[in-house]
Design a protein around this motif. Structure first.
Motif, PDB file in Angstrom:
ATOM      1  N   UNK A 162      10.922   8.645   7.535  1.00 36.28           N
ATOM      2  CA  UNK A 162       9.971   8.339   8.611  1.00 36.28           C
ATOM      3  C   UNK A 162       9.738   9.589   9.459  1.00 36.28           C
ATOM      4  N   UNK A 163       8.484   9.987   9.644  1.00 35.86           N
ATOM      5  CA  UNK A 163       8.170  11.113  10.528  1.00 35.86           C
ATOM      6  C   UNK A 163       8.390  10.699  11.976  1.00 35.86           C
ATOM      7  N   UNK A 186       7.526   7.523   3.836  1.00 36.09           N
ATOM      8  CA  UNK A 186       7.317   6.075   3.888  1.00 36.09           C
ATOM      9  C   UNK A 186       6.605   5.607   5.151  1.00 36.09           C
ATOM     10  N   UNK A 187       6.648   6.404   6.226  1.00 36.81           N
ATOM     11  CA  UNK A 187       6.022   5.953   7.458  1.00 36.81           C
ATOM     12  C   UNK A 187       6.183   6.954   8.579  1.00 36.81           C
ATOM     13  N   UNK A 188       5.854   6.506   9.774  1.00 34.32           N
ATOM     14  CA  UNK A 188       5.954   7.335  10.962  1.00 34.32           C
ATOM     15  C   UNK A 188       6.352   6.494  12.159  1.00 34.32           C
ATOM     16  N   UNK A 207      -0.202   6.481  20.925  1.00 30.40           N
ATOM     17  CA  UNK A 207       0.520   5.586  20.014  1.00 30.40           C
ATOM     18  C   UNK A 207      -0.438   4.712  19.216  1.00 30.40           C
ATOM     19  N   UNK A 208      -1.475   4.243  19.855  1.00 29.57           N
ATOM     20  CA  UNK A 208      -2.461   3.423  19.140  1.00 29.57           C
ATOM     21  C   UNK A 208      -3.161   4.231  18.050  1.00 29.57           C
ATOM     22  N   UNK A 209      -3.451   5.505  18.338  1.00 28.43           N
ATOM     23  CA  UNK A 209      -4.095   6.358  17.331  1.00 28.43           C
ATOM     24  C   UNK A 209      -3.165   6.630  16.155  1.00 28.43           C
ATOM     25  N   UNK A 210      -1.900   6.900  16.457  1.00 27.17           N
ATOM     26  CA  UNK A 210      -0.911   7.129  15.399  1.00 27.17           C
ATOM     27  C   UNK A 210      -0.733   5.873  14.566  1.00 27.17           C
ATOM     28  N   UNK A 211      -0.613   4.736  15.225  1.00 26.93           N
ATOM     29  CA  UNK A 211      -0.446   3.461  14.524  1.00 26.93           C
ATOM     30  C   UNK A 211      -1.613   3.214  13.566  1.00 26.93           C
ATOM     31  N   UNK A 222       7.349   2.574  12.786  1.00 24.15           N
ATOM     32  CA  UNK A 222       8.605   2.241  13.460  1.00 24.15           C
ATOM     33  C   UNK A 222       8.449   2.442  14.963  1.00 24.15           C
ATOM     34  N   UNK A 223       9.502   2.069  15.696  1.00 22.19           N
ATOM     35  CA  UNK A 223       9.544   2.279  17.138  1.00 22.19           C
ATOM     36  C   UNK A 223      10.968   2.633  17.531  1.00 22.19           C
ATOM     37  N   UNK A 224      11.116   3.341  18.644  1.00 18.14           N
ATOM     38  CA  UNK A 224      12.451   3.698  19.113  1.00 18.14           C
ATOM     39  C   UNK A 224      12.402   4.341  20.474  1.00 18.14           C
ATOM     40  N   UNK A 225      13.503   4.235  21.187  1.00 17.87           N
ATOM     41  CA  UNK A 225      13.563   4.779  22.550  1.00 17.87           C
ATOM     42  C   UNK A 225      13.925   6.256  22.579  1.00 17.87           C
ATOM     43  N   UNK A 226      14.521   6.773  21.498  1.00 18.35           N
ATOM     44  CA  UNK A 226      15.035   8.148  21.478  1.00 18.35           C
ATOM     45  C   UNK A 226      16.021   8.352  22.618  1.00 18.35           C
TER      46      UNK A 226
END
Length: 235
Positions: A162-163, A186-188, A207-211, A222-226
């Motif tokens: 995942x990027x 596989x994803x980002x 985020x909407x553009x990336x999605x 994916x999603x995450x808080x980092x």
């Protein structure tokens, strides 16, 4: 026991590794939206095993107390946090505690289109030899630093590539996502707090553009808080 937990615990022999298209984590990632993080899902956070502030057990205790459904800890070039968390979860489940599903994770540095980026390896077999060059605490050098080689190693270990946070690099996310797709990623990471607020919230427009770009390419999001601090609801 939730579906996929046997895989997550990494008790399988390497001959039983699944292909990316069959990976049990796919079904979880296909449900992700802007509301998933940080209350339900978190596939990007750190412990003291790299540059975070939480001990591994403290992190999984917090994730359990906050009733997360799925989590992956993605320390930089380290999987040292995984076994202590897995052991704690095993003990908690014997007491009847409702716990998150823990997936293996690691954040790996690599070169993509001449740009230094991070890749999240998710759901791989810890200790698999393919990931040894990337799990010693430091970034790889030479050919293993290439994004294509990192993707190949993650897949050989049974994981998903995942990027991470595509909007944080010197090249535009559109260029990097296209290149990652060409290399078989596989994803980002679609939903991310680029403003790095005290309380995590995804950054709407980027985020909407990336999605949307990931969707158009048929890639997972994916999603995450980092999280690097003491609170899983913030960075």
């Amino acid at each position: 026991m939730p579906a996929g937990v046997v895989f997550v615990k990494q008790r399988l022999r390497r001959s039983q590794l699944v292909t990316p298209d069959q990976h049990p984590l796919r079904a979880v990632l296909e449900t992700i939206g802007p509301e998933s993080c940080p209350g339900s899902l978190n596939f990007h956070c750190h412990t003291v095993c790299s540059d975070g502030s939480l001990e591994p057990v403290a992190l999984i205790e917090q994730a359990t107390a906050r009733k997360l459904s799925h989590i992956a800890v993605t320390d930089h070039h380290s999987i040292a946090a995984y076994e202590p968390m897995l052991d704690w979860l095993d003990r908690a489940r014997t007491r009847g505690v409702n716990t998150p599903t823990l997936w293996s994770g690691m954040e790996i540095s690599c070169i993509l289109q001449g740009c230094l980026v991070h890749v999240l390896a998710l759901g791989f077999t810890p200790g698999h030899p393919a990931l040894m060059p990337y799990s010693s605490g430091d970034a790889a050098v030479g050919a293993p630093l290439r994004a294509g080689e990192v993707r190949k190693a993650i897949h050989n270990a049974g994981g998903l590539a995942i990027l991470a946070h595509p909007g944080r690099y010197r090249l535009s996310f559109s260029v990097l996502i296209d290149e990652a797709a060409e290399l078989g990623f596989d994803g980002g990471e679609a939903w991310y707090d680029y403003d790095m607020q005290q309380h995590w919230a995804c950054t709407p427009l980027i985020c909407e553009s990336i999605d949307q770009q990931l969707k158009n390419l048929g890639l997972l999001r994916t999603c995450g808080t980092d999280t690097h601090g003491l609170d899983l609801k913030g960075r």
